[in-house]
Design a protein around this motif. Structure first.
Motif, PDB file in Angstrom:
ATOM      1  N   GLU A 130       0.825  -1.203   0.000  1.00 15.90           N
ATOM      2  CA  GLU A 130       0.000   0.000   0.000  1.00 15.90           C
ATOM      3  C   GLU A 130       0.863   1.258   0.000  1.00 15.90           C
ATOM      4  N   TYR A 209      -9.767  -6.494 -16.831  1.00 12.73           N
ATOM      5  CA  TYR A 209     -10.782  -6.945 -15.882  1.00 12.73           C
ATOM      6  C   TYR A 209     -10.579  -8.425 -15.554  1.00 12.73           C
ATOM      7  N   GLN A 225      -5.149  -9.001  -4.077  1.00  8.99           N
ATOM      8  CA  GLN A 225      -5.774  -7.692  -3.934  1.00  8.99           C
ATOM      9  C   GLN A 225      -4.741  -6.630  -3.575  1.00  8.99           C
ATOM     10  N   GLU A 229      -4.126  -3.419  -5.990  1.00  7.88           N
ATOM     11  CA  GLU A 229      -4.365  -2.066  -5.491  1.00  7.88           C
ATOM     12  C   GLU A 229      -3.083  -1.245  -5.454  1.00  7.88           C
ATOM     13  N   GLY A 233      -5.056  -0.529  -9.266  1.00 10.30           N
ATOM     14  CA  GLY A 233      -6.329  -1.147  -9.611  1.00 10.30           C
ATOM     15  C   GLY A 233      -7.266  -1.255  -8.433  1.00 10.30           C
ATOM     16  N   GLN A 234      -8.368  -1.987  -8.648  1.00  8.09           N
ATOM     17  CA  GLN A 234      -9.383  -2.140  -7.614  1.00  8.09           C
ATOM     18  C   GLN A 234      -9.879  -3.584  -7.568  1.00  8.09           C
ATOM     19  N   LEU A 236     -13.405  -5.165  -6.179  1.00  5.76           N
ATOM     20  CA  LEU A 236     -14.696  -4.680  -5.705  1.00  5.76           C
ATOM     21  C   LEU A 236     -15.710  -5.811  -5.581  1.00  5.76           C
ATOM     22  N   GLU A 242     -18.320  -2.162  -3.516  1.00  5.04           N
ATOM     23  CA  GLU A 242     -17.438  -1.677  -2.464  1.00  5.04           C
ATOM     24  C   GLU A 242     -16.139  -2.489  -2.420  1.00  5.04           C
ATOM     25  N   ARG A 243     -15.120  -1.904  -1.802  1.00  2.00           N
ATOM     26  CA  ARG A 243     -13.811  -2.552  -1.692  1.00  2.00           C
ATOM     27  C   ARG A 243     -13.908  -3.855  -0.907  1.00  2.00           C
ATOM     28  N   VAL A 258     -12.169  -7.558 -10.404  1.00  2.29           N
ATOM     29  CA  VAL A 258     -10.861  -6.903 -10.367  1.00  2.29           C
ATOM     30  C   VAL A 258     -10.746  -6.048 -11.629  1.00  2.29           C
ATOM     31  N   LYS A 259     -10.328  -4.791 -11.454  1.00  2.00           N
ATOM     32  CA  LYS A 259     -10.226  -3.904 -12.617  1.00  2.00           C
ATOM     33  C   LYS A 259      -9.002  -3.003 -12.478  1.00  2.00           C
ATOM     34  N   ARG A 260      -8.449  -2.630 -13.621  1.00  3.28           N
ATOM     35  CA  ARG A 260      -7.307  -1.714 -13.636  1.00  3.28           C
ATOM     36  C   ARG A 260      -7.716  -0.320 -13.191  1.00  3.28           C
TER      37      ARG A 260
END
Length: 260
Positions: A130, A209, A225, A229, A233-234, A236, A242-243, A258-260
């Motif tokens: 992070e 994706y 994840q 992140e 990316g995310q 959700l 939501e995360r 999962v997305k860029r």
């Protein structure tokens, strides 16, 4: 880079050696369940990982696929913990296609903040933090933990293309995944990979994706994840966008994207 990452790097390499000592043998997948080569590999990797983490971080508890029976009443008091899957990718291990991984994540509160994924047969390490970003190290076993960053490529890598890439099974695509792809605008291609390497494709930028509309457990996703992140990316929840979070009463995950 943090001492935590260096320690996890070494632990993953050692776990990978144990896994490969089983993987490189000729084994019969019809063995009884308790004696299966994958179970043996799991047990050996779990021992290396748990001993390494306990030695380096004695105050941080461990939740692992191989030690999942920790009551929620105990877990809910944890402020942080290691989330571990010693061998992710049963089918890939048995098929001997190399696409299986060691997954270690640090969960703080209910958020995955640090993840390391190692594919021992491919000798590739993915690292995501992070606070420190996301990276890929090829030929990881030839690099010492002190110098891993010198050999690393920062993620995501530049990817210029006219098509949208979606991580999905070409032969067993679910109706929900088909519907997701049909809802995308533009030329869509599917890409495929085993185990948590699907997350890594998105983190690298090789995929845009990864819809996962099927059951997974927390240890299947925590490290991936953190890496996604850290690469921008995310991950959700499909239900509400939501995360994704961790250390739930039930360790079974919801569907996610999962997305860029």
């Amino acid at each position: 880079m943090s001492d935590q990452i260096k320690t996890l790097y070494d632990i993953c390499l050692e776990a990978g050696k144990e896994i490969m000592s089983v993987y490189e043998q000729d084994f019969d997948v019809a063995f009884k369940e308790d004696d299966s080569p994958l179970t043996i590999a799991d047990e050996r990797a779990h021992h290396v990982i748990s001993q390494g983490l306990k030695s380096a971080f004695p105050d941080i508890p461990i939740l692992s696929e191989e030690g999942r029976d920790i009551p929620y009443e105990e877990r809910k008091k944890w402020s942080e913990f290691w989330l571990v899957d010693p061998v992710d990718g049963t089918k890939e291990f048995i098929k001997k296609n190399g696409e299986f991984t060691v997954n270690i994540a640090l969960v703080e509160g209910n958020v995955s903040t640090l993840g390391v994924i190692y594919a021992p047969a491919l000798d590739i390490m993915y690292i995501g933090s992070e606070s420190e970003g996301a990276y890929k190290v090829e030929q990881a076993s030839k690099v010492t933990a002190d110098y891993w960053l010198d050999a690393a490529v920062e993620l995501p890598m530049d990817q210029e293309r006219d098509t949208i890439h979606v991580v999905a099974s070409r032969s067993h695509m679910s109706e929900e995944t088909e519907a997701f792809i049909e809802g995308l605008k533009g030329d869509v291609q599917t890409v495929s990979s085993g185990s948590s390497l699907k997350f890594c494709l998105v983190a690298e930028g090789e995929a845009d994706y990864y819809p996962r509309y099927a059951p997974t457990m927390e240890w299947d996703t925590g490290a991936g994840q953190a890496i996604v992140e850290a690469a921008g990316g995310q991950v959700l929840r499909e239900s509400d966008g939501e995360r994704f979070t961790y250390n739930k009463k039930e360790l079974l995950n919801e569907w996610f994207l999962v997305k860029r």
